[in-house]
Design an enzyme around this catalytic site. Structure first.
Site, PDB file in Angstrom:
ATOM      1  N   SER A   1       0.850  -1.186   0.000  1.00 36.14           N
ATOM      2  CA  SER A   1       0.000   0.000   0.000  1.00 36.14           C
ATOM      3  C   SER A   1       0.884   1.235   0.000  1.00 36.14           C
ATOM      4  O   SER A   1       1.990   1.223   0.572  1.00 36.14           O
ATOM      5  CB  SER A   1      -0.898   0.023   1.241  1.00 36.14           C
TER       6      SER A   1
ATOM      7  N   TYR B   1      -1.773  -0.081  10.313  1.00 30.05           N
ATOM      8  CA  TYR B   1      -1.901  -0.676   8.976  1.00 30.05           C
ATOM      9  C   TYR B   1      -0.713  -0.278   8.106  1.00 30.05           C
ATOM     10  O   TYR B   1      -0.117  -1.110   7.413  1.00 30.05           O
ATOM     11  CB  TYR B   1      -3.213  -0.211   8.336  1.00 30.05           C
TER      12      TYR B   1
END
Length: 248
Positions: free
Chosen positions: A143, A157
């Site tokens: 990501s 995250y």
């Protein structure tokens, strides 16, 4: 040799789009899922309609026993694995670091880091030429959060995806002599249900002004990058990342 791919977290979003792309390119597929059995089975049926083999298998990749059974299922029902897409990952509602508990952090890490590495381990055991395999390719879906840190939203995250990036580089070097290429794709804001998991379904609308291309990605656009890294046009590419981020 028939191309056989396992895609984790493939019942929706980027995973499902990748499955559709690879099926159209002649891969046999195992799509793994944790919760959405009906959606996964429907997707597998659609993939079989394209002429290849496709199965759906339930697995919680944070559990070692589930990962081991998932790969045994591929062995038994499809044959020797040639490609792994580590797409499964979880996101919890946005919060600042001072509000995070150990339970929350560990939940993220167990899936996004431990689970991803366990899947790599099982793929290596099957694909490594040093262990009698035929080689293959792994793509880890990271990501852009790994680079931005996701302040005020989900630093846990982001940290987990930073670990995935480090894992990708290390594995690429470790496995270069064993016939396995390992690369990563870093999506930016993408139109998937993950934003619902983060507690802000319309997050892309809020952040789109920061994206040079002025919009979020479609899952198929990320899938195209994954497909290229798995394919024959990328045979000299390992330890690399493609940022599918609209220029952000």
């Amino acid at each position: 040799m028939q191309k056989i791919a396992l895609i984790t977290g493939a019942s929706r979003g980027i995973g499902a789009a990748t499955a559709q792309l690879l099926a159209a390119r002649g891969y046999d597929l195992c799509i793994s899922y944790r919760e959405r059995a009906e959606t996964a089975e429907k997707l597998a049926a659609q993939l079989r309609a394209l002429g290849g083999r496709a199965i759906a298998a339930r697995a919680d990749i944070s559990r070692e026993a589930d990962v081991e059974q998932l790969f045994r299922t591929v062995d038994e029902q499809l044959g020797p694995l040639t490609a792994l897409v580590n797409n499964a990952g979880i996101l919890l509602p946005q919060t600042r670091a001072e509000n995070m508990t150990a339970a929350r952090i560990n939940t993220i890490l167990h899936t996004n880091v431990t689970g991803t590495l366990l899947c790599c381990r099982e793929a290596i055991r099957r694909m490594s030429t040093a262990r009698g395999g035929n080689g293959g390719a792994i793509v880890n879906v990271s990501s852009m959060a790994a680079r931005s840190g996701s302040p005020d939203e989900y630093i846990d995250y982001a940290a987990s995806k930073g670990a995935v990036d480090s894992m990708t580089v290390g594995l690429a070097k470790e496995l270069a002599g064993a016939g396995i290429r390992v690369n990563g794709v870093r999506p930016g804001p993408t139109h998937t249900e993950m934003h619902v998991d983060g507690g802000e379904p319309d997050r892309i609308e809020r952040v789109r002004a920061r994206i040079p291309l002025g919009r979020g990605a479609e899952p198929a656009e990320v899938a195209t990058a994954i497909g290229w890294l798995l394919g024959d046009d990328a045979t000299y590419v390992t330890g690399a990342f493609i940022d599918v981020s609209g220029g952000a």
